[in-house]
Each structure stands twice: as C-alpha cells, then as structure tokens.
Design a protein around this motif. Structure first.
Motif, mmCIF file in Angstrom:
data_model
loop_
_atom_site.group_PDB
_atom_site.id
_atom_site.type_symbol
_atom_site.label_atom_id
_atom_site.label_comp_id
_atom_site.label_asym_id
_atom_site.label_seq_id
_atom_site.Cartn_x
_atom_site.Cartn_y
_atom_site.Cartn_z
ATOM 1 N N GLU A 166 -49.088 18.484 74.864
ATOM 2 C CA GLU A 166 -47.842 18.909 75.499
ATOM 3 C C GLU A 166 -46.783 17.815 75.456
ATOM 4 O O GLU A 166 -45.582 18.095 75.523
ATOM 5 N N GLU A 167 -47.214 16.555 75.329
ATOM 6 C CA GLU A 167 -46.242 15.454 75.246
ATOM 7 C C GLU A 167 -45.358 15.568 74.007
ATOM 8 O O GLU A 167 -44.199 15.134 74.024
ATOM 9 N N ILE A 168 -45.891 16.127 72.952
ATOM 10 C CA ILE A 168 -45.099 16.293 71.723
ATOM 11 C C ILE A 168 -44.022 17.346 71.934
ATOM 12 O O ILE A 168 -42.861 17.170 71.532
ATOM 13 N N ALA A 169 -44.380 18.451 72.593
ATOM 14 C CA ALA A 169 -43.396 19.499 72.885
ATOM 15 C C ALA A 169 -42.317 18.966 73.823
ATOM 16 O O ALA A 169 -41.124 19.267 73.653
ATOM 17 N N LEU A 170 -42.722 18.169 74.803
ATOM 18 C CA LEU A 170 -41.763 17.562 75.731
ATOM 19 C C LEU A 170 -40.788 16.670 74.971
ATOM 20 O O LEU A 170 -39.566 16.740 75.184
ATOM 21 N N TYR A 171 -41.315 15.865 74.067
ATOM 22 C CA TYR A 171 -40.459 14.963 73.297
ATOM 23 C C TYR A 171 -39.484 15.739 72.416
ATOM 24 O O TYR A 171 -38.296 15.400 72.341
ATOM 25 N N GLU A 172 -39.976 16.777 71.756
ATOM 26 C CA GLU A 172 -39.109 17.564 70.871
ATOM 27 C C GLU A 172 -37.971 18.212 71.647
ATOM 28 O O GLU A 172 -36.851 18.350 71.143
ATOM 29 N N ASN A 173 -38.245 18.599 72.891
ATOM 30 C CA ASN A 173 -37.195 19.168 73.732
ATOM 31 C C ASN A 173 -36.156 18.106 74.101
ATOM 32 O O ASN A 173 -34.944 18.340 74.007
ATOM 33 N N LEU A 174 -36.627 16.931 74.502
ATOM 34 C CA LEU A 174 -35.718 15.838 74.863
ATOM 35 C C LEU A 174 -34.922 15.360 73.657
ATOM 36 O O LEU A 174 -33.754 14.983 73.779
ATOM 37 N N GLN A 175 -35.559 15.386 72.504
ATOM 38 C CA GLN A 175 -34.912 14.921 71.277
ATOM 39 C C GLN A 175 -33.662 15.734 70.966
ATOM 40 O O GLN A 175 -32.688 15.204 70.404
ATOM 41 N N GLN A 176 -33.670 17.025 71.330
ATOM 42 C CA GLN A 176 -32.520 17.884 71.079
ATOM 43 C C GLN A 176 -31.347 17.547 72.000
ATOM 44 O O GLN A 176 -30.207 17.945 71.739
ATOM 45 N N LYS A 177 -31.633 16.821 73.062
ATOM 46 C CA LYS A 177 -30.601 16.544 74.064
ATOM 47 C C LYS A 177 -30.240 15.062 74.158
ATOM 48 O O LYS A 177 -29.405 14.686 74.992
ATOM 49 N N SER A 178 -30.868 14.243 73.339
ATOM 50 C CA SER A 178 -30.719 12.804 73.509
ATOM 51 C C SER A 178 -30.463 12.083 72.197
ATOM 52 O O SER A 178 -30.686 12.626 71.113
ATOM 53 N N HIS A 179 -30.027 10.848 72.338
ATOM 54 C CA HIS A 179 -29.829 9.934 71.229
ATOM 55 C C HIS A 179 -30.982 8.941 71.243
ATOM 56 O O HIS A 179 -31.651 8.760 72.273
#
Length: 399
Positions: A302-315
C-alpha cells in the motif's frame, strides 16, 4: 490485509510474562521455542535479501532498472521465495540469474555489469564476511535454546553477542558507504539494523530487560538518523524507490521496535510483588499466522499506492521534505514559520493559520516550495492554486 515489516520481526518478541518467568527455568519459560526459531530464520532471510540486493544496486550511480528489480514490492516477493525455497542465500548473496529471473535479458546484463564491477568487489568481500559471522552467531543462539544448563546457555549467548558485534562492525565499515548512492546506503544500513535487532534479542534471552530497552532505544534513534542521511542523499531518480520503503520502515518496523521497548519498559516499572503475580500467569506466545502474510506479499504494498498518489500532487523537493517530517516532525517548524511570513506578505492570509496541527505534511511541504519559487512546474503550481481556492471557500484545513 496484514502488512509485514521490512526487517523487524514481530513474531519473536517474547511476551512480558515469559521474560519475568525466566528465573523459573528456561524450558518452562519458553515453551514456544518455535516462535524464536521462526524469528531467527526470518531475520536470516531478511539480512540475506537486503545484502544480496546490494549486488544488484552496485556502487556509485544506480541504474533505474536495478532499483525496480529490488524495490519494496520485489523485496517482499524475494522474502516469500526464500520461505518457499525458491531462492537460496549463499554467503550473504543470491545468484543474479535467480534474483532477476523475471527481468528482461538486457536488464540482467546491465545489472550483472554493476555486480561484477571492480568497485563492488570490495563491498562484496566485506558483506560476505559480515553475513557469515551473522550466520555463525545465529547457529550459536539456536544451540543455546536447546541447552539445559543455565550457565552454559548464557555463556553461549554471550559468545553469540561478541560475534554479532563483529558482524555489525563489518556492516558499519566506512568502506561500504564510500561513493554509495542513497539506495545503496539504505540497503547497507538496513542490514546493520537487523543485526542490532538480533543483539537486542540476545539481551532478552539473557534476561537483561534494562539492556534490551537501551538497545532498542539506540536502534530506533539510529534508524531515524540513518534515514535522514538517506533523504539528504536522495536524487530525483531515487525518490520512487526511497519513498515507499522509508514509509514502510516508519509505519511497520519502527512501530514493532517501539512496541517491544514499551513492553519491556512496562515490565521494568512493575514492583517485585507485581512481577511475582505476572510470573504466575500461564501465558503463551503464539506466532502470527503466515496465511494473511502471503496474501499481503502477493499484492502490491500500500505504500507504493500512497506514494503514487502523493507524486501526482507534489514536487521532488516537496516529497523529500514530507519524508523528513515523517521521521523528524520538529523539522516542520521552520517551514511553517516561513509559510506564515510569506503568506502574510503575499496577500494569502488564509495560509497563515493560528494552529498547524491539522495541516498535513503534504500541504506544508508543497506551500513551502511554492513560496520558494517553484513556478517552473505547471502541474505543481496548478495544484497549489487549487489548494488556495479551496482554502478561501472552506477554512477546514486551517484553524
């Protein structure tokens, strides 16, 4: 779905009652030696996987293909393969062909060049020696568990401690960290953390709770400091690997170690009478069922899914700061002060809250880098503008 720590082993953390009962007789106390045996085998597999993946990563600038071959998901898969005897650790390493059997031929060829480079040969020698010492110490611990005589058992455990200390010194060898990228650095310190955890176990088997607590406290502090070093070294190419793994370590491994220390500290706080009452209880330690763990390993963490979500919103720099805040929350304070100052002078007073407690790390990091002049990324700036609009419409995020 049960999430499994990356290197910490929750199953072999002995119950508090069992620790108190040690003086009543080792055989009576540890009726579930299979729990400890399972934990030792798991530690051995974890150290083997973490050490073996260093050959894939190599030394210096790591290839993206190499990182994808040993990322969090692949590492958990390798652990399962070792349990099912599909992979074998020899002298601390797994054959490149077996490790990368699901990769394309050109990827295997590229990674083999990294693993066989002159730069990595010195690392391989140190890691191999360290792993063999670790394996020897584990064999001594397993033998000690079968001994009837308390003096001989404790002497054997003490010998194992000395060997583990030597193995730890090898894993901490400065040569292993020379010209090493963030991913390589992380893998090397993860090996050391597992060794330190094993040392904590030996203190518990020796019935030295104060030493257990001190050892676990030191280990948790070291993990946090090592992770901050990894974050400082992290590049844009490495953040995809680093972020999910560090999140896993924080949520799972540090939680296990903290729970273990809290148990021990609670036991130390008991009076002599309370310990006697606790020792009279008939409590058993039961290992966690492997059924749910297998399901968790098959699925993508689930950490990978969390990261992919944050990646869309962050630099990139925002993501790196979010990791810093996770490991050391006090680092947010400077960002908060800066945002408040800039928000006031820029006319965005809604971004200067009276309390920051309900503002998440994502928002703090993003706003900080927005005000730092990150206008070059249209995706990033667009998200911040949406955030600002939402804050003016609804003031839920800020007090």
């Amino acid at each position: 779905m049960v999430a499994e720590p990356l290197f910490a082993i929750p199953d072999f953390v002995l119950g508090v009652a069992q620790m108190v009962q040690t003086d009543l007789g080792f055989k009576e106390t540890y009726k579930r030696l299979d729990v400890i045996e399972y934990g030792l085998k798991s530690l051995s597999a974890n150290v083997g996987i973490l050490s073996a993946s260093t050959a894939v990563i190599g030394v210096g600038v790591v290839a993206i293909a190499a990182m994808s071959a040993v990322n969090l998901h692949q590492t958990l898969k390798m652990r399962e393969d070792i349990k099912e005897l599909k992979l074998t650790v020899t002298h601390g390493f797994i054959s490149i062909e077996a490790l990368l059997r699901d990769q394309k031929a050109e990827v295997i060829a590229e990674i083999k060049l990294l693993a066989e480079s002159i730069n990595f040969e010195q690392h391989r020698l140190i890691l191999s020696q360290a792993y063999q010492k670790f394996a020897m110490a584990q064999r001594l611990i397993q033998s000690a568990l079968l001994m009837e005589d308390k003096h001989t058992r404790n002497s054997t455990l003490t010998s194992a401690q000395h060997i583990l200390a030597n193995a730890l010194a090898d894993y901490n060898n400065p040569e292993l960290f020379k010209a090493t990228c963030a991913v390589g650095y992380l893998r090397r310190v993860e090996c050391a953390w597992a060794i330190e955890q094993t040392i904590s176990l030996t203190y518990q088997l020796l019935n030295e709770p104060a030493s257990v607590s001190n050892s676990l406290s030191h280990l948790q502090e070291r993990i946090r400091q090592d992770i901050l070093t990894v974050i400082e070294r992290c590049t844009k190419d490495e953040i995809d690997f680093i972020f999910p793994e560090i999140t896993r370590i924080y949520n799972q491994d540090l939680a296990v170690l903290n729970s273990w220390q809290n148990q021990v500290d609670w036991m130390l706080s008991l009076s002599a009478d309370e310990r006697k009452q606790l020792a009279s209880l008939n409590m058993e330690t039961t290992p966690v069922s492997n059924t749910n763990q297998e399901v968790a390993i098959v699925a993508e963490p689930e950490e990978i899914a969390l990261y992919e979500n944050l990646q869309q919103k962050s630099h990139f720099k925002s993501l790196r700061d979010q990791l810093r805040f996770l490991i050391k929350p006090s680092l947010r304070q400077q960002h908060e002060s800066y945002i408040s100052q800039k928000a006031t002078t820029s006319g965005y007073k809604a971004l200067a809250p009276s309390s920051w407690q309900e503002v998440n790390d994502l928002t703090v990091a993003n706003l900080y880098w927005y005000f730092q002049g990150m206008e070059g990324s249209s995706k990033y700036v667009g998200w911040v503008k949406v955030l600002v609009t939402q804050l003016f419409i609804s003031n839920k995020a800020f007090c």
